[in-house]
Scaffold this motif. Structure first.
Motif, PDB file in Angstrom:
ATOM      1  N   GLU A   1      -8.103  12.916   0.959  1.00  0.00           N
ATOM      2  CA  GLU A   1      -7.647  14.603   1.498  1.00  0.00           C
ATOM      3  C   GLU A   1      -7.624  14.841   2.991  1.00  0.00           C
ATOM      4  O   GLU A   1      -6.697  15.539   3.249  1.00  0.00           O
ATOM      5  N   ASP A   2      -8.581  13.976   3.615  1.00  0.00           N
ATOM      6  CA  ASP A   2      -8.448  14.424   5.152  1.00  0.00           C
ATOM      7  C   ASP A   2      -7.075  13.755   5.678  1.00  0.00           C
ATOM      8  O   ASP A   2      -6.532  14.530   6.596  1.00  0.00           O
ATOM      9  N   ILE A   3      -6.476  12.846   5.180  1.00  0.00           N
ATOM     10  CA  ILE A   3      -5.408  12.081   5.697  1.00  0.00           C
ATOM     11  C   ILE A   3      -4.231  13.072   5.169  1.00  0.00           C
ATOM     12  O   ILE A   3      -3.167  13.587   6.154  1.00  0.00           O
ATOM     13  N   ARG A   4      -4.301  13.801   3.919  1.00  0.00           N
ATOM     14  CA  ARG A   4      -3.369  14.361   3.656  1.00  0.00           C
ATOM     15  C   ARG A   4      -3.296  15.824   4.516  1.00  0.00           C
ATOM     16  O   ARG A   4      -2.119  16.337   4.874  1.00  0.00           O
ATOM     17  N   THR A   5      -4.345  16.434   4.700  1.00  0.00           N
ATOM     18  CA  THR A   5      -4.549  17.611   5.432  1.00  0.00           C
ATOM     19  C   THR A   5      -4.251  17.511   7.061  1.00  0.00           C
ATOM     20  O   THR A   5      -3.345  18.136   7.662  1.00  0.00           O
ATOM     21  N   HIS A   6      -4.600  16.242   7.549  1.00  0.00           N
ATOM     22  CA  HIS A   6      -4.198  15.780   8.806  1.00  0.00           C
ATOM     23  C   HIS A   6      -2.756  15.791   9.111  1.00  0.00           C
ATOM     24  O   HIS A   6      -2.006  16.064  10.182  1.00  0.00           O
ATOM     25  N   LEU A   7      -1.978  15.451   8.163  1.00  0.00           N
ATOM     26  CA  LEU A   7      -0.499  15.168   8.313  1.00  0.00           C
ATOM     27  C   LEU A   7       0.398  16.297   7.554  1.00  0.00           C
ATOM     28  O   LEU A   7       1.430  16.381   7.677  1.00  0.00           O
ATOM     29  N   ASN A   8      -0.534  17.427   7.489  1.00  0.00           N
ATOM     30  CA  ASN A   8       0.124  18.653   6.988  1.00  0.00           C
ATOM     31  C   ASN A   8       1.068  18.411   5.730  1.00  0.00           C
ATOM     32  O   ASN A   8       2.104  19.131   5.752  1.00  0.00           O
ATOM     33  N   ILE A   9       0.668  17.707   4.985  1.00  0.00           N
ATOM     34  CA  ILE A   9       1.350  17.485   3.730  1.00  0.00           C
ATOM     35  C   ILE A   9       0.881  18.461   2.761  1.00  0.00           C
ATOM     36  O   ILE A   9      -0.211  18.449   2.301  1.00  0.00           O
ATOM     37  N   ASP A  10       1.758  19.206   1.828  1.00  0.00           N
ATOM     38  CA  ASP A  10       1.319  19.947   1.045  1.00  0.00           C
ATOM     39  C   ASP A  10       0.815  19.453  -0.427  1.00  0.00           C
ATOM     40  O   ASP A  10      -0.045  19.411  -0.945  1.00  0.00           O
ATOM     41  N   LYS A  11       1.941  18.528  -0.895  1.00  0.00           N
ATOM     42  CA  LYS A  11       1.933  17.683  -2.077  1.00  0.00           C
ATOM     43  C   LYS A  11       2.402  16.044  -1.761  1.00  0.00           C
ATOM     44  O   LYS A  11       3.301  16.260  -1.295  1.00  0.00           O
ATOM     45  N   TRP A  12       1.551  15.244  -2.401  1.00  0.00           N
ATOM     46  CA  TRP A  12       2.400  13.783  -2.308  1.00  0.00           C
ATOM     47  C   TRP A  12       2.175  13.112  -3.730  1.00  0.00           C
ATOM     48  O   TRP A  12       1.479  13.599  -4.446  1.00  0.00           O
ATOM     49  N   MET A  13       2.945  12.074  -3.570  1.00  0.00           N
ATOM     50  CA  MET A  13       2.877  11.095  -4.699  1.00  0.00           C
ATOM     51  C   MET A  13       1.927  10.103  -4.476  1.00  0.00           C
ATOM     52  O   MET A  13       1.640   9.776  -3.410  1.00  0.00           O
ATOM     53  N   LEU A  14       1.405   9.500  -5.704  1.00  0.00           N
ATOM     54  CA  LEU A  14       0.416   8.466  -5.348  1.00  0.00           C
ATOM     55  C   LEU A  14       1.229   7.310  -6.265  1.00  0.00           C
ATOM     56  O   LEU A  14       1.455   7.281  -7.387  1.00  0.00           O
ATOM     57  N   PHE A  15       0.626   5.997  -5.370  1.00  0.00           N
ATOM     58  CA  PHE A  15       1.232   4.840  -5.848  1.00  0.00           C
ATOM     59  C   PHE A  15       0.090   3.867  -5.862  1.00  0.00           C
ATOM     60  O   PHE A  15      -0.370   3.494  -4.751  1.00  0.00           O
ATOM     61  N   GLY A  16      -0.431   3.605  -7.000  1.00  0.00           N
ATOM     62  CA  GLY A  16      -1.827   2.758  -7.012  1.00  0.00           C
ATOM     63  C   GLY A  16      -1.667   1.711  -7.882  1.00  0.00           C
ATOM     64  O   GLY A  16      -1.075   1.747  -9.127  1.00  0.00           O
ATOM     65  N   GLY A  17      -2.255   0.657  -7.599  1.00  0.00           N
ATOM     66  CA  GLY A  17      -2.422  -0.831  -8.461  1.00  0.00           C
ATOM     67  C   GLY A  17      -3.779  -1.131  -8.710  1.00  0.00           C
ATOM     68  O   GLY A  17      -4.700  -1.030  -7.631  1.00  0.00           O
ATOM     69  N   SER A  18      -4.287  -1.398  -9.927  1.00  0.00           N
ATOM     70  CA  SER A  18      -5.716  -2.046 -10.334  1.00  0.00           C
ATOM     71  C   SER A  18      -6.633  -0.865  -9.855  1.00  0.00           C
ATOM     72  O   SER A  18      -6.437   0.156 -10.280  1.00  0.00           O
ATOM     73  N   TRP A  19      -7.523  -1.229  -8.957  1.00  0.00           N
ATOM     74  CA  TRP A  19      -8.705  -0.236  -8.620  1.00  0.00           C
ATOM     75  C   TRP A  19      -7.802   0.815  -7.982  1.00  0.00           C
ATOM     76  O   TRP A  19      -8.159   2.131  -8.088  1.00  0.00           O
ATOM     77  N   GLY A  20      -6.896   0.720  -7.181  1.00  0.00           N
ATOM     78  CA  GLY A  20      -5.853   1.886  -6.904  1.00  0.00           C
ATOM     79  C   GLY A  20      -5.600   2.740  -7.784  1.00  0.00           C
ATOM     80  O   GLY A  20      -5.377   4.051  -7.609  1.00  0.00           O
ATOM     81  N   THR A  21      -5.574   2.429  -9.306  1.00  0.00           N
ATOM     82  CA  THR A  21      -5.172   3.307 -10.222  1.00  0.00           C
ATOM     83  C   THR A  21      -6.412   4.428 -10.415  1.00  0.00           C
ATOM     84  O   THR A  21      -6.289   5.455 -10.768  1.00  0.00           O
ATOM     85  N   THR A  22      -7.480   3.497 -10.360  1.00  0.00           N
ATOM     86  CA  THR A  22      -8.781   4.465 -10.840  1.00  0.00           C
ATOM     87  C   THR A  22      -8.955   5.449  -9.652  1.00  0.00           C
ATOM     88  O   THR A  22      -9.403   6.630  -9.868  1.00  0.00           O
ATOM     89  N   LEU A  23      -8.932   5.087  -8.598  1.00  0.00           N
ATOM     90  CA  LEU A  23      -9.031   5.934  -7.145  1.00  0.00           C
ATOM     91  C   LEU A  23      -7.996   7.026  -7.241  1.00  0.00           C
ATOM     92  O   LEU A  23      -8.104   8.254  -7.108  1.00  0.00           O
ATOM     93  N   SER A  24      -6.754   6.659  -7.496  1.00  0.00           N
ATOM     94  CA  SER A  24      -5.594   7.754  -7.713  1.00  0.00           C
ATOM     95  C   SER A  24      -5.795   8.656  -8.778  1.00  0.00           C
ATOM     96  O   SER A  24      -5.467   9.967  -8.390  1.00  0.00           O
ATOM     97  N   LEU A  25      -6.230   8.192  -9.753  1.00  0.00           N
ATOM     98  CA  LEU A  25      -6.633   9.012 -10.986  1.00  0.00           C
ATOM     99  C   LEU A  25      -7.636  10.033 -10.753  1.00  0.00           C
ATOM    100  O   LEU A  25      -7.480  11.198 -10.980  1.00  0.00           O
ATOM    101  N   VAL A  26      -8.712   9.566 -10.362  1.00  0.00           N
ATOM    102  CA  VAL A  26      -9.993  10.627 -10.047  1.00  0.00           C
ATOM    103  C   VAL A  26      -9.619  11.475  -9.029  1.00  0.00           C
ATOM    104  O   VAL A  26     -10.001  12.428  -8.919  1.00  0.00           O
ATOM    105  N   TYR A  27      -8.880  10.880  -7.820  1.00  0.00           N
ATOM    106  CA  TYR A  27      -8.340  11.737  -6.773  1.00  0.00           C
ATOM    107  C   TYR A  27      -7.625  13.018  -7.467  1.00  0.00           C
ATOM    108  O   TYR A  27      -7.616  14.300  -7.149  1.00  0.00           O
ATOM    109  N   SER A  28      -6.718  12.573  -8.364  1.00  0.00           N
ATOM    110  CA  SER A  28      -5.645  13.431  -8.986  1.00  0.00           C
ATOM    111  C   SER A  28      -6.272  14.555  -9.855  1.00  0.00           C
ATOM    112  O   SER A  28      -6.031  15.694  -9.749  1.00  0.00           O
ATOM    113  N   GLN A  29      -7.284  14.027 -10.626  1.00  0.00           N
ATOM    114  CA  GLN A  29      -8.312  15.009 -11.418  1.00  0.00           C
ATOM    115  C   GLN A  29      -8.861  16.053 -10.712  1.00  0.00           C
ATOM    116  O   GLN A  29      -9.338  17.381 -11.008  1.00  0.00           O
TER     117      GLN A  29
END
Length: 321
Positions: A92-120
């Motif tokens: 979330e700090d990276i997103r706000t630092h880059l002034n991104i309103d919304k972004w897509m997430l591309f995650g694999g394996s453990w990256g799916t876990t982190l992407s899903l929990v972040y999204s929720q």
């Protein structure tokens, strides 16, 4: 089969300090394109520059970061202040630092876990998700990989893995590896790390891949990945049992594609089918002749097509594979 897009270099690289960690992130592709955050696996695996090549650099603004304690983030293998909530806040700090309103997430394996929990936690900040090799961090999944499951498919490699900790399995195996990976004896630490990643690497591809295992055995990759993985798994990834499925109503409207190998021995296919059942706006692509790795030919092809189609769905109608 589609080919990966040409290798590209970042157009900017950054670090920021949080709680004793220096977190690395970078940008590549088109700064005016669809923002996509690439969420690597592990935990502790670090980013792979090849992951940039899944995205048409004309369509996508590609943001990659190394999670705490691995890749180009420092210090390596630091466990303090290294939890699910810490990683979500870093994203979330990276997103706000880059002034991104919304972004897509591309995650694999453990990256799916982190992407899903972040999204929720931040559903209003997510455009869509592409997930490969789903891991939901449930008890049955730890049991599959570290107790009884994959061990029946790879009994020879399982023997090597458990021999390193005197035949212990399940929670006992994780505790024994944690003890060795935190030892003051560097030789013992590295031997345990190599045994840990050799087991996962042996299970990761449908056909044996010396290249996959050799890459993981690099000490700069093996120790952070092994130690941070054990740290997260002993703490059940810092989430409640079945937390992701129980909270799917928060993100069921977000468009998603799940790509999962039928013969995935690291994250079994029923992880993906269970997630899909709870996701109204989701496509599930079961890859017939593939295991877990993003770079198996048919998995790679499906991910490339998913990225092209997601770009079209999100407004880049001229996208081509």
């Amino acid at each position: 089969m589609h080919s990966l897009f040409a290798d590209i270099k970042p157009f900017s690289e950054h670090t920021f300090e949080r709680q004793g960690h220096r977190i690395y992130f970078e940008q590549s592709g088109n700064p005016n394109g669809i923002p996509v955050c690439v969420v690597h696996g592990g935990p502790g695996g670090g980013s792979n520059a090849k992951l940039r090549s899944f995205f048409n650099p004309n369509d996508y603004h590609i943001i990659m970061f190394d999670q705490r304690g691995c890749g180009q983030s420092r210090p390596h293998a630091l466990l303090e202040h290294n939890s699910m909530n810490n990683l979500i806040q870093d994203m979330e700090d990276i997103r706000t630092h880059l002034n991104i309103d919304k972004w897509m997430l591309f995650g694999g394996s453990w990256g799916t876990t982190l992407s899903l929990v972040y999204s929720q936690k931040y559903p209003n900040n997510v455009l869509g998700l592409i997930l490969r090799g789903v891991f939901l961090a449930r008890e049955q999944e730890y049991k599959w990989l570290y107790d009884e499951g994959a061990s029946r498919i790879f009994p020879d490699q399982w023997q090597l893995f458990t021999d390193h900790v005197n035949g212990r399995t399940g929670a006992g195996l994780l505790e024994a590896y944690y003890e060795q990976l935190t030892s003051k004896n560097e030789i013992q630490r590295m031997a345990a790390a190599r045994a840990w990643v050799n087991w996962e690497g042996s299970c990761s591809t449908l056909k044996p891949s010396k290249e996959t295992i050799t890459g993981l055995l690099d000490p700069r990759i093996a120790l952070p990945m092994a130690l941070i993985s054990v740290h997260f798994f002993l703490n059940y990834c810092f989430i409640e049992e079945n937390q992701i499925i129980n909270n799917m109503s928060k993100i069921a409207h977000i468009p998603a594609v799940i790509v999962h190998g039928r013969y995935d021995m690291v994250c079994p296919l029923d992880n993906a089918t269970e997630l899909y059942k709870h996701w109204d706006n989701c496509e599930l692509d079961i890859i017939r002749e593939a295991g877990h790795s993003a770079f198996e030919p048919s998995i790679r092809d499906a991910l490339l097509k998913a990225c092209v189609n997601m770009a079209k769905q999100l407004g880049k109608q001229d996208s081509k594979a």
